[in-house]
Write a protein that holds these residues in place. Structure first.
Motif, mmCIF file in Angstrom:
data_model
loop_
_atom_site.group_PDB
_atom_site.id
_atom_site.type_symbol
_atom_site.label_atom_id
_atom_site.label_comp_id
_atom_site.label_asym_id
_atom_site.label_seq_id
_atom_site.Cartn_x
_atom_site.Cartn_y
_atom_site.Cartn_z
ATOM 1 N N VAL A 466 0.838 -1.199 0.000
ATOM 2 C CA VAL A 466 0.000 0.000 0.000
ATOM 3 C C VAL A 466 0.878 1.257 0.000
ATOM 4 O O VAL A 466 0.604 2.231 -0.711
ATOM 5 N N TYR A 467 1.958 1.231 0.790
ATOM 6 C CA TYR A 467 2.852 2.387 0.850
ATOM 7 C C TYR A 467 3.385 2.739 -0.535
ATOM 8 O O TYR A 467 3.382 3.907 -0.939
ATOM 9 N N TRP A 468 3.850 1.738 -1.282
ATOM 10 C CA TRP A 468 4.470 2.036 -2.571
ATOM 11 C C TRP A 468 3.457 2.452 -3.624
ATOM 12 O O TRP A 468 3.777 3.250 -4.510
ATOM 13 N N VAL A 469 2.243 1.941 -3.549
ATOM 14 C CA VAL A 469 1.194 2.436 -4.457
ATOM 15 C C VAL A 469 0.936 3.911 -4.173
ATOM 16 O O VAL A 469 0.855 4.742 -5.092
ATOM 17 N N GLU A 470 0.827 4.256 -2.903
ATOM 18 C CA GLU A 470 0.596 5.651 -2.531
ATOM 19 C C GLU A 470 1.808 6.521 -2.857
ATOM 20 O O GLU A 470 1.658 7.701 -3.210
ATOM 21 N N TYR A 471 3.011 5.952 -2.746
ATOM 22 C CA TYR A 471 4.237 6.682 -3.090
ATOM 23 C C TYR A 471 4.188 7.121 -4.553
ATOM 24 O O TYR A 471 4.498 8.284 -4.877
ATOM 25 N N VAL A 472 3.803 6.218 -5.431
ATOM 26 C CA VAL A 472 3.706 6.540 -6.856
ATOM 27 C C VAL A 472 2.633 7.595 -7.090
ATOM 28 O O VAL A 472 2.801 8.497 -7.922
ATOM 29 N N MET A 473 1.550 7.519 -6.343
ATOM 30 C CA MET A 473 0.482 8.512 -6.483
ATOM 31 C C MET A 473 0.953 9.883 -6.002
ATOM 32 O O MET A 473 0.651 10.913 -6.620
ATOM 33 N N ARG A 474 1.697 9.898 -4.898
ATOM 34 C CA ARG A 474 2.180 11.176 -4.349
ATOM 35 C C ARG A 474 3.138 11.872 -5.308
ATOM 36 O O ARG A 474 3.096 13.090 -5.466
ATOM 37 N N HIS A 475 3.997 11.091 -5.935
ATOM 38 C CA HIS A 475 5.085 11.673 -6.729
ATOM 39 C C HIS A 475 4.863 11.554 -8.232
ATOM 40 O O HIS A 475 5.780 11.809 -9.015
ATOM 41 N N LYS A 476 3.646 11.126 -8.621
ATOM 42 C CA LYS A 476 3.303 11.012 -10.055
ATOM 43 C C LYS A 476 4.258 10.072 -10.784
ATOM 44 O O LYS A 476 4.640 10.293 -11.935
ATOM 45 N N GLY A 477 4.661 9.014 -10.118
ATOM 46 C CA GLY A 477 5.580 8.053 -10.696
ATOM 47 C C GLY A 477 6.809 7.876 -9.815
ATOM 48 O O GLY A 477 6.899 8.443 -8.721
ATOM 49 N N ALA A 478 7.742 7.073 -10.295
ATOM 50 C CA ALA A 478 8.986 6.854 -9.550
ATOM 51 C C ALA A 478 10.132 6.629 -10.539
ATOM 52 O O ALA A 478 10.906 5.678 -10.439
ATOM 53 N N ALA A 479 10.232 7.542 -11.498
ATOM 54 C CA ALA A 479 11.234 7.398 -12.558
ATOM 55 C C ALA A 479 12.658 7.400 -12.015
ATOM 56 O O ALA A 479 13.551 6.797 -12.613
ATOM 57 N N HIS A 480 12.871 8.056 -10.863
ATOM 58 C CA HIS A 480 14.223 8.133 -10.311
ATOM 59 C C HIS A 480 14.711 6.783 -9.782
ATOM 60 O O HIS A 480 15.902 6.595 -9.545
ATOM 61 N N LEU A 481 13.802 5.843 -9.589
ATOM 62 C CA LEU A 481 14.177 4.514 -9.122
ATOM 63 C C LEU A 481 14.333 3.514 -10.267
ATOM 64 O O LEU A 481 14.769 2.382 -10.049
ATOM 65 N N ARG A 482 13.966 3.937 -11.455
ATOM 66 C CA ARG A 482 13.907 3.018 -12.597
ATOM 67 C C ARG A 482 15.125 3.200 -13.494
ATOM 68 O O ARG A 482 15.421 4.295 -13.946
ATOM 69 N N THR A 483 15.826 2.106 -13.747
ATOM 70 C CA THR A 483 16.956 2.163 -14.680
ATOM 71 C C THR A 483 16.448 2.274 -16.115
ATOM 72 O O THR A 483 15.375 1.778 -16.444
ATOM 73 N N GLU A 484 17.234 2.926 -16.947
ATOM 74 C CA GLU A 484 16.899 3.037 -18.368
ATOM 75 C C GLU A 484 17.683 2.030 -19.200
ATOM 76 O O GLU A 484 17.689 2.096 -20.430
ATOM 77 N N SER A 485 18.318 1.082 -18.524
ATOM 78 C CA SER A 485 19.173 0.128 -19.236
ATOM 79 C C SER A 485 18.399 -0.723 -20.226
ATOM 80 O O SER A 485 18.964 -1.191 -21.224
ATOM 81 N N TYR A 486 17.094 -0.912 -19.963
ATOM 82 C CA TYR A 486 16.320 -1.768 -20.864
ATOM 83 C C TYR A 486 16.167 -1.152 -22.260
ATOM 84 O O TYR A 486 15.804 -1.857 -23.209
ATOM 85 N N LYS A 487 16.444 0.138 -22.388
ATOM 86 C CA LYS A 487 16.349 0.781 -23.697
ATOM 87 C C LYS A 487 17.641 0.644 -24.517
ATOM 88 O O LYS A 487 17.680 1.035 -25.677
ATOM 89 N N MET A 488 18.664 0.099 -23.890
ATOM 90 C CA MET A 488 19.932 -0.076 -24.587
ATOM 91 C C MET A 488 19.852 -1.264 -25.536
ATOM 92 O O MET A 488 19.185 -2.262 -25.231
ATOM 93 N N PRO A 489 20.541 -1.207 -26.685
ATOM 94 C CA PRO A 489 20.645 -2.394 -27.543
ATOM 95 C C PRO A 489 21.334 -3.516 -26.770
ATOM 96 O O PRO A 489 22.172 -3.262 -25.894
#
Length: 533
Positions: A466-489
């Motif tokens: 519940v905390y993390w669902v609300e965390y995403v709602m509070r901050h409109k996402g959590a892009a700072h925790l997400r790596t972008e490595s999956y976009k690399m070839p």
């Protein structure tokens, strides 16, 4: 006096300040998966509703478990051109019957290949049918507009069927996954580094301490699962994404780009592996203290005396077990001094003893928490596994499908369970497994140790979810925790381009040195050459 009054007022204000971050009641759009997955999602939805959030669940008209009307959510019901096969009540029962037939009676290699080809065809159809859910939403302009006008804050998705990922992209909303399984297997393999040298692949029942042969097989399973995902599952969603978003949007990137992964995993049970900052672990979040039993069950349990009782539940899949197997199970139970409570929805087994009570439903959690329980006979489903760990009850496992074999193996590796092959089960082998777990106290001691570790957390796993669902709602996402490595070839991800560059530079340097040395040698040889008269 004034100082005292001021300090007292400050104290009152501090007492009434909220203890932690809060979020105003938000709107959550949910895309669940039917069947046992819904039991987990429904529990999370109930907790979110209790916190004051407005929850809307997207379901199909043929959904078996996800009801249209419920006090803790409202629903959007969508009619599909054809029902999703997985929502049929006997889908897994039919699958298990065929699997047991092959394993018990053997068969030709061609028969085995034909069966798996049929299963891959069914898998493809499931995702083709599921992808139509997004089509129905996108093509129904009034429905799509209604969803957009609702101004949801977050989309909560079970990515086992990842239609919600595509809809979330259309709505430009952050996503949270309630996840263990995705289209290609276990969720970690998409979100975190997963070396096949020590991370067992979905479908390969081994520990994290593998021999060379097991590591070879593990690598094969990885490529096999990847091929199935790329060739059988993803094409349906790739076509969907290309149709509505164009060629610049990659479906797999959408899947990997979730803000938070609520992973239904606890490393008390799982083998250690790499993870990522946007993965929150909520394994066992459905577990809770037991409640008193209904009077008739309590009387039966108390009649067991000092021997205690055994609980058995294979879920709805018990209907798929042949009569000869259930009769062998019943005959083994009849030889024990313990009482047995058996959740059994199929035909009454032969050889049933006076010590065995058949029920169509039972309060499993409350029975597992009872002081007189000795052993839980289970098929190895994740919910039952975590409830057993929570209450410290050792398991005799009869795995039937999918991850159940791996789940029982994990507990066997920790000395808390004993597995029995359903295809080879007879009364003697089953009785020996039961007696070993009943009479060897190490099984109970090991499970009690796991229970102690599992419970020792700063907050309950459901509160974490519940905390993390609300965390995403509070901050409109959590892009700072997400790596972008999956976009690399892939060649950049594994640094193959860097390795190739360094190898090329090294070869050039070696060639230059060798060439220079040869040049010096030639020059020196010319100087030493005597002059002719």
């Amino acid at each position: 006096m004034g100082t005292f009054t001021g300090a007292f007022l400050i104290f009152l204000v501090c007492v009434h300040l909220p203890a932690g971050p809060t979020v105003q009641a938000g709107k959550i759009l949910v895309f669940p998966v039917d069947g046992s997955h819904w039991l987990n999602m429904n529990l999370l939805i109930q907790s979110l509703h209790t916190k004051g959030h407005e929850v809307t669940v997207v379901r199909t008209a043929t959904s078996w478990y996800v009801k249209e009307n419920a006090p803790h959510y409202r629903s959007i019901t969508i009619s599909l051109p054809e029902a999703i096969s997985i929502e049929e009540e006997d889908f897994f029962v039919t699958f298990l019957v065929k699997m047991l037939e092959i394993k018990r009676h053997g068969g030709s290699v061609m028969g085995f290949v034909k069966f798996y080809w049929e299963m891959l065809t069914v898998l493809s159809n499931i995702h083709r049918q599921a992808s139509m859910l997004a089509v129905e939403i996108f093509e129904n302009k009034s429905l799509l507009q209604s969803i957009q006008d609702s101004q949801f804050d977050v989309v909560l998705v079970d990515p086992g069927i990842p239609v919600g990922v595509v809809v979330a992209h259309q709505l430009k909303l952050p996503t949270v996954f309630n996840v263990r399984w995705i289209t290609s297997g276990e969720g970690h393999f998409v979100v975190a580094p997963s070396p096949t040298s020590y991370v067992p692949i979905s479908g390969h029942a081994v520990t994290d301490k593998m021999t060379f042969l097991e590591r070879t097989k593990n690598t094969f399973f990885y490529f096999f699962n990847t091929c199935i995902d790329k060739l059988v599952v993803c094409p349906h969603y790739d076509a969907l994404v290309e149709r509505y978003f164009g060629q610049n949007v990659n479906f797999y990137h959408l899947l990997q780009g979730a803000d938070i992964w609520l992973m239904r995993v606890d490393f008390v049970f799982e083998f250690p592996r790499p993870t990522m900052p946007n993965v929150a672990y909520i394994g066992g979040f459905q577990c809770k203290p037991s409640k008193p039993l209904p009077p008739e069950l309590e009387d039966f349990v108390q009649s067991s005396g000092e021997h205690g009782f055994i609980l058995m539940s294979l879920g709805t899949l018990v209907k798929a077990l042949p009569q000869e197997i259930t009769s062998e199970i019943a005959a083994a139970f009849a030889q024990l001094p313990q009482k047995v409570i058996w959740r059994h929805a199929g035909e009454r087994p032969d050889n049933l003893g006076n010590n065995t009570l058949l029920v169509k439903w039972m309060p499993q959690n409350d029975l597992l928490g009872h002081s007189k329980i000795k052993v839980f006979v289970a098929h190895g489903g994740t919910n039952g596994i975590y409830e057993s760990i929570y209450h410290g009850v050792p398991i005799v496992g009869i795995p039937l499908l999918f991850d159940q074999f791996e789940n029982i193996l994990r507990l066997e590796a920790r000395g808390a369970a004993k597995g029995v092959d359903a295809a080879k089960l007879n009364r003697q082998s089953f009785l020996e497994a039961l007696q070993e777990v009943l009479n060897n106290s190490s099984y109970r001691d090991n499970m009690k140790r796991l229970s102690s570790l599992h419970r020792d957390k700063p907050m309950h796993p459901l509160d974490t979810a519940v905390y993390w669902v609300e965390y995403v709602m509070r901050h409109k996402g959590a892009a700072h925790l997400r790596t972008e490595s999956y976009k690399m070839p892939w060649y950049s991800y594994y640094s193959l381009d860097v390795i190739s560059f360094l190898v090329a530079i090294t070869l050039i340097l070696i060639a230059a040195v060798v060439g220079f040395m040869r040049f010096l040698c030639l020059k020196m040889s010319k100087r030493r050459k005597p002059k002719r008269d």
